[in-house]
Design a protein around this motif. Structure first.
Motif, PDB file in Angstrom:
ATOM      1  N   LYS A  68       0.728  -1.346   0.215  1.00  0.00           N
ATOM      2  CA  LYS A  68      -0.211  -0.114   0.232  1.00  0.00           C
ATOM      3  C   LYS A  68       0.918   1.026  -0.005  1.00  0.00           C
ATOM      4  O   LYS A  68       0.704   2.082  -1.169  1.00  0.00           O
ATOM      5  N   GLN A  69       1.901   1.406   0.888  1.00  0.00           N
ATOM      6  CA  GLN A  69       2.825   2.171   1.326  1.00  0.00           C
ATOM      7  C   GLN A  69       4.038   2.916  -0.200  1.00  0.00           C
ATOM      8  O   GLN A  69       3.873   3.258  -0.320  1.00  0.00           O
ATOM      9  N   VAL A  73       4.322   5.700  -2.974  1.00  0.00           N
ATOM     10  CA  VAL A  73       5.793   6.468  -2.670  1.00  0.00           C
ATOM     11  C   VAL A  73       6.739   6.754  -4.163  1.00  0.00           C
ATOM     12  O   VAL A  73       7.557   6.767  -4.015  1.00  0.00           O
ATOM     13  N   HIS A  74       6.363   6.009  -4.691  1.00  0.00           N
ATOM     14  CA  HIS A  74       6.949   5.514  -5.690  1.00  0.00           C
ATOM     15  C   HIS A  74       7.908   6.593  -6.665  1.00  0.00           C
ATOM     16  O   HIS A  74       6.906   7.349  -6.999  1.00  0.00           O
ATOM     17  N   SER A  81       8.665   9.391  -3.694  1.00  0.00           N
ATOM     18  CA  SER A  81      10.049   9.288  -3.075  1.00  0.00           C
ATOM     19  C   SER A  81      10.741   8.649  -3.373  1.00  0.00           C
ATOM     20  O   SER A  81      10.713   7.373  -2.873  1.00  0.00           O
ATOM     21  N   LEU A  82      12.186   8.889  -4.464  1.00  0.00           N
ATOM     22  CA  LEU A  82      12.796   7.931  -4.125  1.00  0.00           C
ATOM     23  C   LEU A  82      13.078   7.338  -2.570  1.00  0.00           C
ATOM     24  O   LEU A  82      13.586   6.173  -2.940  1.00  0.00           O
ATOM     25  N   GLN A  87      13.728   4.064   1.316  1.00  0.00           N
ATOM     26  CA  GLN A  87      13.899   2.700   2.560  1.00  0.00           C
ATOM     27  C   GLN A  87      12.887   1.640   3.018  1.00  0.00           C
ATOM     28  O   GLN A  87      13.052   1.197   3.982  1.00  0.00           O
ATOM     29  N   LEU A  88      11.860   1.594   2.326  1.00  0.00           N
ATOM     30  CA  LEU A  88      11.078   0.945   1.934  1.00  0.00           C
ATOM     31  C   LEU A  88      10.844  -0.519   1.953  1.00  0.00           C
ATOM     32  O   LEU A  88      10.563  -1.385   2.890  1.00  0.00           O
TER      33      LEU A  88
END
Length: 107
Positions: A68-69, A73-74, A81-82, A87-88
């Motif tokens: 989901k996250q 943020v991809h 956000s790279l 981090q994810l």
């Protein structure tokens, strides 16, 4: 003769997943609810791997939250956000590795 300094040799002996409680912190950062991570009696919450919880269910929830996250943020999407993606991905890889090490793996 190769001589390894004491500082370097200490680093070789440590496990790459860090210190006690590390897996719980990663799961919390992904957003796994506390109710899934702990049992009601405080004395039974020593080691995450010995807790009377459904570890596979925790891993499934972590995977859902990760997916989901990561979609949000991809970097390929607007406003992505790279840094957060990296981090994810790193957190999810560590979580998978730790669960696999303890006999819990998703198919």
């Amino acid at each position: 003769m190769n001589v390894i300094s004491p500082d370097l040799s200490r680093g070789l002996k440590t496990n790459d997943d860090g210190h006690r409680g590390y897996i719980v912190g990663l799961l919390k950062k992904l957003g796994v609810p506390r109710q899934m991570l702990y049992v009601r009696r405080p004395r039974e919450n020593g080691s995450f791997w010995r807790r009377k919880i459904n570890h596979l269910q925790v891993l499934e929830q972590a995977r859902r939250l990760y997916r989901k996250q990561i979609v949000c943020v991809h970097p390929d999407i607007r406003g992505g956000s790279l840094e957060r993606t990296v981090q994810l991905n790193a957190a999810w890889a560590k979580i998978q590795r730790r669960f696999k090490k303890h006999g819990h793996e998703l198919r």
